[in-house]
Design a protein around this motif. Structure first.
Motif, PDB file in Angstrom:
ATOM      1  N   MET A 158      -8.762  39.568  87.834  1.00 60.11           N
ATOM      2  CA  MET A 158      -8.518  40.362  86.624  1.00 60.11           C
ATOM      3  C   MET A 158      -8.843  39.556  85.371  1.00 60.11           C
ATOM      4  O   MET A 158      -9.418  40.080  84.421  1.00 60.11           O
ATOM      5  CB  MET A 158      -7.061  40.835  86.588  1.00 60.11           C
ATOM      6  CG  MET A 158      -6.726  41.872  87.637  1.00 60.11           C
ATOM      7  SD  MET A 158      -4.966  42.256  87.677  1.00 60.11           S
ATOM      8  CE  MET A 158      -4.788  43.160  86.126  1.00 60.11           C
ATOM      9  N   TYR A 159      -8.468  38.280  85.376  1.00 55.35           N
ATOM     10  CA  TYR A 159      -8.744  37.401  84.236  1.00 55.35           C
ATOM     11  C   TYR A 159     -10.258  37.280  84.028  1.00 55.35           C
ATOM     12  O   TYR A 159     -10.761  37.429  82.923  1.00 55.35           O
ATOM     13  CB  TYR A 159      -8.114  36.027  84.498  1.00 55.35           C
ATOM     14  CG  TYR A 159      -8.416  35.002  83.443  1.00 55.35           C
ATOM     15  CD1 TYR A 159      -7.712  34.977  82.241  1.00 55.35           C
ATOM     16  CD2 TYR A 159      -9.408  34.044  83.640  1.00 55.35           C
ATOM     17  CE1 TYR A 159      -7.978  34.024  81.263  1.00 55.35           C
ATOM     18  CE2 TYR A 159      -9.686  33.090  82.674  1.00 55.35           C
ATOM     19  CZ  TYR A 159      -8.976  33.094  81.488  1.00 55.35           C
ATOM     20  OH  TYR A 159      -9.255  32.152  80.533  1.00 55.35           O
ATOM     21  N   GLU A 160     -10.968  37.019  85.132  1.00 54.50           N
ATOM     22  CA  GLU A 160     -12.414  36.792  85.039  1.00 54.50           C
ATOM     23  C   GLU A 160     -13.173  38.051  84.640  1.00 54.50           C
ATOM     24  O   GLU A 160     -14.196  37.968  83.961  1.00 54.50           O
ATOM     25  CB  GLU A 160     -12.931  36.235  86.369  1.00 54.50           C
ATOM     26  CG  GLU A 160     -12.455  34.809  86.622  1.00 54.50           C
ATOM     27  CD  GLU A 160     -12.744  34.294  88.022  1.00 54.50           C
ATOM     28  OE1 GLU A 160     -13.159  35.088  88.900  1.00 54.50           O
ATOM     29  OE2 GLU A 160     -12.535  33.093  88.243  1.00 54.50           O
ATOM     30  N   LYS A 205      -7.092  43.768  79.281  1.00 60.11           N
ATOM     31  CA  LYS A 205      -6.894  45.210  79.097  1.00 60.11           C
ATOM     32  C   LYS A 205      -5.459  45.597  79.447  1.00 60.11           C
ATOM     33  O   LYS A 205      -4.832  46.369  78.715  1.00 60.11           O
ATOM     34  CB  LYS A 205      -7.882  45.990  79.953  1.00 60.11           C
ATOM     35  CG  LYS A 205      -7.701  47.487  79.829  1.00 60.11           C
ATOM     36  CD  LYS A 205      -8.971  48.250  80.065  1.00 60.11           C
ATOM     37  CE  LYS A 205      -8.848  49.741  79.948  1.00 60.11           C
ATOM     38  NZ  LYS A 205      -7.780  50.305  79.176  1.00 60.11           N
ATOM     39  N   VAL A 206      -4.926  45.065  80.535  1.00 55.21           N
ATOM     40  CA  VAL A 206      -3.539  45.353  80.926  1.00 55.21           C
ATOM     41  C   VAL A 206      -2.584  44.863  79.841  1.00 55.21           C
ATOM     42  O   VAL A 206      -1.653  45.575  79.447  1.00 55.21           O
ATOM     43  CB  VAL A 206      -3.190  44.718  82.292  1.00 55.21           C
ATOM     44  CG1 VAL A 206      -1.700  44.799  82.577  1.00 55.21           C
ATOM     45  CG2 VAL A 206      -3.978  45.387  83.409  1.00 55.21           C
ATOM     46  N   GLU A 232       0.894  46.401  75.395  1.00 50.05           N
ATOM     47  CA  GLU A 232       1.262  45.888  74.065  1.00 50.05           C
ATOM     48  C   GLU A 232       1.917  44.514  74.111  1.00 50.05           C
ATOM     49  O   GLU A 232       2.922  44.246  73.456  1.00 50.05           O
ATOM     50  CB  GLU A 232       2.143  46.908  73.339  1.00 50.05           C
ATOM     51  CG  GLU A 232       1.436  48.241  73.126  1.00 50.05           C
ATOM     52  CD  GLU A 232       2.306  49.301  72.458  1.00 50.05           C
ATOM     53  OE1 GLU A 232       3.514  49.089  72.294  1.00 50.05           O
ATOM     54  OE2 GLU A 232       1.738  50.339  72.121  1.00 50.05           O
ATOM     55  N   ILE A 233       1.302  43.636  74.893  1.00 46.85           N
ATOM     56  CA  ILE A 233       1.734  42.238  74.982  1.00 46.85           C
ATOM     57  C   ILE A 233       0.859  41.426  74.033  1.00 46.85           C
ATOM     58  O   ILE A 233      -0.366  41.563  74.042  1.00 46.85           O
ATOM     59  CB  ILE A 233       1.567  41.690  76.424  1.00 46.85           C
ATOM     60  CG1 ILE A 233       2.327  42.538  77.440  1.00 46.85           C
ATOM     61  CG2 ILE A 233       1.971  40.231  76.487  1.00 46.85           C
ATOM     62  CD1 ILE A 233       3.815  42.472  77.353  1.00 46.85           C
ATOM     63  N   ASN A 234       1.479  40.591  73.200  1.00 48.37           N
ATOM     64  CA  ASN A 234       0.710  39.731  72.304  1.00 48.37           C
ATOM     65  C   ASN A 234      -0.002  38.633  73.089  1.00 48.37           C
ATOM     66  O   ASN A 234       0.606  37.997  73.949  1.00 48.37           O
ATOM     67  CB  ASN A 234       1.631  39.088  71.257  1.00 48.37           C
ATOM     68  CG  ASN A 234       2.131  40.097  70.242  1.00 48.37           C
ATOM     69  OD1 ASN A 234       1.432  41.038  69.903  1.00 48.37           O
ATOM     70  ND2 ASN A 234       3.341  39.896  69.768  1.00 48.37           N
ATOM     71  N   PHE A 235      -1.260  38.434  72.790  1.00 47.75           N
ATOM     72  CA  PHE A 235      -2.028  37.356  73.399  1.00 47.75           C
ATOM     73  C   PHE A 235      -3.222  37.051  72.506  1.00 47.75           C
ATOM     74  O   PHE A 235      -3.531  37.800  71.580  1.00 47.75           O
ATOM     75  CB  PHE A 235      -2.490  37.724  74.834  1.00 47.75           C
ATOM     76  CG  PHE A 235      -3.533  38.801  74.885  1.00 47.75           C
ATOM     77  CD1 PHE A 235      -4.875  38.472  75.010  1.00 47.75           C
ATOM     78  CD2 PHE A 235      -3.170  40.136  74.815  1.00 47.75           C
ATOM     79  CE1 PHE A 235      -5.837  39.467  75.060  1.00 47.75           C
ATOM     80  CE2 PHE A 235      -4.151  41.135  74.867  1.00 47.75           C
ATOM     81  CZ  PHE A 235      -5.474  40.803  74.991  1.00 47.75           C
ATOM     82  N   LYS A 236      -3.915  35.947  72.827  1.00 42.95           N
ATOM     83  CA  LYS A 236      -5.088  35.540  72.054  1.00 42.95           C
ATOM     84  C   LYS A 236      -6.278  36.370  72.512  1.00 42.95           C
ATOM     85  O   LYS A 236      -6.679  36.296  73.661  1.00 42.95           O
ATOM     86  CB  LYS A 236      -5.355  34.049  72.284  1.00 42.95           C
ATOM     87  CG  LYS A 236      -6.494  33.497  71.466  1.00 42.95           C
ATOM     88  CD  LYS A 236      -6.665  32.027  71.737  1.00 42.95           C
ATOM     89  CE  LYS A 236      -7.811  31.450  70.952  1.00 42.95           C
ATOM     90  NZ  LYS A 236      -8.028  30.038  71.280  1.00 42.95           N
TER      91      LYS A 236
END
Length: 110
Positions: free
Chosen positions: A91-93, A99-100, A105-109
């Motif tokens: 999923m990361y790659e 997208k998840v 609505e999770i904060n991330f870079k």
């Protein structure tokens, strides 16, 4: 699994937007798979809670039963089981993990 373990697991999932059941801690992972997921979350600057399953045999076995998933680490985002190392890495790659995180609505870079 006893009720105390089940309640503990549910409590961690309910009180942390992103929860990583792992071997070791985010600062000192004790297996390569736990380190892999921890590093991906750190790169994305996701605020997450690492739960060290090595501290309790009942927790270590209980999380597998709880999720019906045989391996550790395991990632939950806003109460939803996402998967283990291979799934989260894919999923990361592919960009799906971002997208998840956005959808939930999770904060991330970005």
């Amino acid at each position: 699994m006893d009720d105390q373990t089940k309640n503990l697991i549910q409590s961690h999932i309910d009180t942390n937007e992103v929860c990583l059941f792992m071997k070791g801690t985010p600062d000192a992972p004790q297996c390569g798979f736990s380190m892999t997921i921890s590093n991906m979350l750190k790169i994305l600057e996701v605020n997450y809670k690492g739960i060290n399953v090595l501290e309790s045999q009942s927790l270590r076995e209980g999380i597998k039963e709880f999720s019906e998933w045989p391996t550790i680490p395991q990632v939950y985002i806003k109460g939803e089981f996402i998967g283990g190392c291979d799934i989260v890495k894919e999923m990361y790659e592919s960009g799906e993990l971002k997208k998840v995180l956005e959808d939930k609505e999770i904060n991330f870079k970005k």
